[in-house]
Design an enzyme around this catalytic site. Structure first.
Site, PDB file in Angstrom:
ATOM      1  N   ASP A   1      -2.305   6.518  -4.443  1.00  0.00           N
ATOM      2  CA  ASP A   1      -3.348   7.083  -5.499  1.00  0.00           C
ATOM      3  C   ASP A   1      -2.820   8.246  -6.113  1.00  0.00           C
ATOM      4  O   ASP A   1      -3.443   9.130  -7.387  1.00  0.00           O
ATOM      5  CB  ASP A   1      -3.955   8.615  -4.139  1.00  0.00           C
ATOM      6  CG  ASP A   1      -2.385   8.833  -3.636  1.00  0.00           C
ATOM      7  OD1 ASP A   1      -2.526  10.393  -3.697  1.00  0.00           O
ATOM      8  OD2 ASP A   1      -1.927   8.090  -2.892  1.00  0.00           O
TER       9      ASP A   1
ATOM     10  N   PHE B   1       0.845  -1.619   0.158  1.00  0.00           N
ATOM     11  CA  PHE B   1       0.340   0.028   0.205  1.00  0.00           C
ATOM     12  C   PHE B   1       0.937   1.041   0.138  1.00  0.00           C
ATOM     13  O   PHE B   1       1.894   1.373   0.448  1.00  0.00           O
ATOM     14  CB  PHE B   1      -0.539  -0.003   1.489  1.00  0.00           C
ATOM     15  CG  PHE B   1      -1.850  -1.088   1.378  1.00  0.00           C
ATOM     16  CD1 PHE B   1      -2.861  -1.496   0.915  1.00  0.00           C
ATOM     17  CD2 PHE B   1      -1.799  -1.901   2.019  1.00  0.00           C
ATOM     18  CE1 PHE B   1      -4.100  -2.191   0.833  1.00  0.00           C
ATOM     19  CE2 PHE B   1      -2.370  -3.495   2.325  1.00  0.00           C
ATOM     20  CZ  PHE B   1      -4.340  -3.049   1.343  1.00  0.00           C
ATOM     21  N   ASP B   2       0.731   2.125  -1.023  1.00  0.00           N
ATOM     22  CA  ASP B   2       0.588   3.423  -0.598  1.00  0.00           C
ATOM     23  C   ASP B   2       0.248   4.153   0.666  1.00  0.00           C
ATOM     24  O   ASP B   2      -0.454   3.323   1.742  1.00  0.00           O
ATOM     25  CB  ASP B   2       0.786   4.576  -1.944  1.00  0.00           C
ATOM     26  CG  ASP B   2       0.597   5.704  -1.837  1.00  0.00           C
ATOM     27  OD1 ASP B   2       2.356   6.376  -0.500  1.00  0.00           O
ATOM     28  OD2 ASP B   2       0.341   6.771  -1.841  1.00  0.00           O
ATOM     29  N   GLY B   3       1.125   5.228   1.294  1.00  0.00           N
ATOM     30  CA  GLY B   3       0.133   5.658   2.916  1.00  0.00           C
ATOM     31  C   GLY B   3      -0.824   6.642   2.667  1.00  0.00           C
ATOM     32  O   GLY B   3      -1.372   6.834   2.797  1.00  0.00           O
TER      33      GLY B   3
END
Length: 300
Positions: free
Chosen positions: A271, A156-158
């Site tokens: 995102d 995951f990106d944060g």
């Protein structure tokens, strides 16, 4: 339990039928699907991810993951999809066909944690309903054979994905120096909840059921563009949530794609379109149209 809803077009390759739908309409699409009803559909962009997720239930621990087919097709056209599920022996027991109606009322009622689709507009609708959702990006790179038997690895990106977009908003509107100063001054203040916090918590719960096993079938990573100097707030947030990740990459601006490939990631969610473009050439990737970057792209 992690409840994943997947669209028909994400699970199976429906592009030929979709072309008929767009050019000739729903009736022609339905006739096409009925004509080829007994011909299994080819795997779609989310097929391998779904199969890896379902495999978590085969490690001596049942009912960890449920996959639901959530389709805007009619039941009649969906018959081919259901027969394809049977053909590939996918352990999917629930399906909803809404004939173009609102799928996300059903998703909320079914306690869906995550929705995967190839339709960005539908993903945005699901996010607006409070369901963690992502657009699965087509890629020509299939999972390497050695990763098929490897633990499921989700990265995951944060900011704007696991966390809210408050920090990213400072970065986009005020610049990198302001972002660094803000994160350092707020290092002891946990970040707000992002749309995928619920997914992370569900995956963490699955992990805890395997914690006594040396051959853990699930690994989770954070792969963020943040540099090491602004790591503390991220750590504080994870500790507040009571979760841990197996790997964390503070890339400091490096392209994420090669790093994700080195991790043997099965799925990456981000995102930022530029990060998605980097990653999709190396690993299966999803775009999360949430937060200020999505707002700026929509306004452009």
């Amino acid at each position: 339990m992690l409840v994943v809803a997947v669209s028909s077009r994400a699970l199976f390759n429906l592009e030929d039928g979709n072309t008929i739908y767009e050019q000739e309409g729903a009736a022609a699409f339905g006739a096409y699907m009925r004509k080829h009803e007994n011909k299994p559909l080819r795997p779609g962009v989310a097929f391998h991810t779904v199969r890896k997720l379902l495999a978590l239930n085969s490690h001596g621990m049942h009912d960890k993951v449920e996959v639901i087919l959530l389709s805007s097709n009619t039941l009649d056209a969906g018959a081919r999809v259901m027969k394809s599920v049977t053909h590939y022996r996918l352990d999917i027991t629930r399906a909803f066909f809404t004939s173009g109606g609102d799928r996300f009322r059903i998703a909320k009622a079914a306690n869906v944690t995550l929705f995967l689709s190839t339709n960005p507009a539908e993903v945005k609708k699901a996010l607006g309903c409070g369901i963690a959702s992502a657009t699965v990006i087509p890629t020509s790179r299939l999972p390497a054979p050695e990763t098929e038997s490897a633990p499921l690895f989700i990265a995951f990106d944060g900011d704007s994905v696991l966390f809210d977009d408050s920090a990213e908003r400072v970065n986009q509107l005020e610049g990198l120096d302001a972002f660094r100063a803000s994160e350092m001054s707020n290092a002891k203040v946990p970040l707000g909840d992002g749309p995928f916090k619920s997914v992370l918590l569900a995956l963490h719960e699955i992990q805890t059921s395997f914690e006594d096993r040396p051959d853990k079938p699930l690994r989770i990573a954070l792969v963020t563009a943040r540099e090491l100097a602004v790591h503390e707030r991220v750590l504080r947030t994870f500790r507040t949530w009571g979760v841990t990740v197996d790997e964390a990459a503070f890339c400091g601006g490096l392209p994420k794609g090669p790093i994700l490939e080195a991790m043997n990631a099965h799925l990456f969610l981000d995102d930022g379109q530029h990060n998605v473009e980097s990653a999709r050439h190396f690993v299966p990737t999803c775009h999360v149209p949430h937060g200020i970057q999505a707002d700026m792209a929509a306004a452009a």
